[in-house]
Design an enzyme around this catalytic site. Sequence first.
Site, PDB file in Angstrom:
ATOM      1  N   THR A  40     -15.120  -8.147  -3.027  1.00  0.00           N
ATOM      2  CA  THR A  40     -15.258  -8.900  -4.268  1.00  0.00           C
ATOM      3  C   THR A  40     -14.830 -10.338  -3.961  1.00  0.00           C
ATOM      4  OG1 THR A  40     -12.969  -8.516  -5.015  1.00  0.00           O
ATOM      5  CG2 THR A  40     -14.609  -6.857  -5.628  1.00  0.00           C
ATOM      6  N   ALA A  44      -9.901  -7.872  -2.134  1.00  0.00           N
ATOM      7  CA  ALA A  44      -9.492  -8.540  -3.379  1.00  0.00           C
ATOM      8  C   ALA A  44      -8.920  -9.891  -2.978  1.00  0.00           C
ATOM      9  CB  ALA A  44      -8.451  -7.700  -4.109  1.00  0.00           C
ATOM     10  N   ILE A  56      -6.539  -7.639   1.476  1.00  0.00           N
ATOM     11  CA  ILE A  56      -6.275  -8.939   0.846  1.00  0.00           C
ATOM     12  C   ILE A  56      -7.198  -9.990   1.456  1.00  0.00           C
ATOM     13  CG2 ILE A  56      -4.507 -10.687   0.381  1.00  0.00           C
ATOM     14  CD1 ILE A  56      -2.496  -8.273   1.248  1.00  0.00           C
ATOM     15  N   LYS A  57      -7.875 -10.728   0.578  1.00  0.00           N
ATOM     16  CA  LYS A  57      -8.821 -11.735   1.069  1.00  0.00           C
ATOM     17  C   LYS A  57      -8.188 -13.114   0.916  1.00  0.00           C
ATOM     18  CE  LYS A  57     -13.872 -12.013   0.590  1.00  0.00           C
ATOM     19  NZ  LYS A  57     -14.952 -11.783  -0.379  1.00  0.00           N
ATOM     20  N   VAL A  58      -8.176 -13.858   2.006  1.00  0.00           N
ATOM     21  CA  VAL A  58      -7.604 -15.218   1.974  1.00  0.00           C
ATOM     22  C   VAL A  58      -8.626 -16.186   2.562  1.00  0.00           C
ATOM     23  CG1 VAL A  58      -5.214 -14.357   2.225  1.00  0.00           C
ATOM     24  CG2 VAL A  58      -6.487 -15.041   4.269  1.00  0.00           C
TER      25      VAL A  58
END
Length: 218
Positions: free
Chosen positions: A27, A56, A82-84
Amino acid sequence: MKFFVDTADVAVIKELAATGLLDGVTTNPSLVAKVGRDFKTVIREICEVVPGPVSAEVAATDYEGMVAEGRVLAGIAKNVCIKVPLTWDGLRACRTLTAEGHMVNVTLCFSANQALLAAKAGATFVSPFIGRLDDIGLDGMELIREIRVIYDNYPELTTEILAASIRTVNHVKQAAMVGADVATIPPAVLQALVKHPLTDIGLRQFVADWEKTGQKIL
Ligand code: G3P
């Protein structure tokens, strides 16, 4: 090759997960805005449907904020990734969060050197954006090729190449041919992968001929 679906629409994810071919979900803030629902609730629901990694994305852009938000997102479910963003702060946050045992997807990758940095920061996934490079007249697939060569040169770099910003069925085929580990695919493109007019014509013929035999298997 792993197939992720690139959407925050839980109903669509449920439908696609039923095929048994879905390995994960990605997402991003734009996709979350599109569904107009509470972010954390959506991520929780997706994680219940798909056991694989569910990306996310943090909203903060500073190191401390990304780490703090990343920890909250990771607390939603075991399979949250975790998306960074691919910035110095994002890379630092990636290093911290992976050291804590979390999966991290470093996103908005547009160059091979950026992908090298993401791998050195210990990213679980790096997301090169194919379509957006094509949009400005560059060759998105060439970037995947370059990253594949670099990662293969250094076996200690274990980051998976997650081909993102996929727009067409040809993008999926080409990403598979050049060795992307994962493709994150919009639902409509994923559904289109199965389609071929000769399959439809052939099946109609087989069904008609089978009826002529008057037989039943069950
Ligand atoms: O999830 C990130 C990426 O897949 C976005 O794609 O089509 O907005 O460039 P697009």
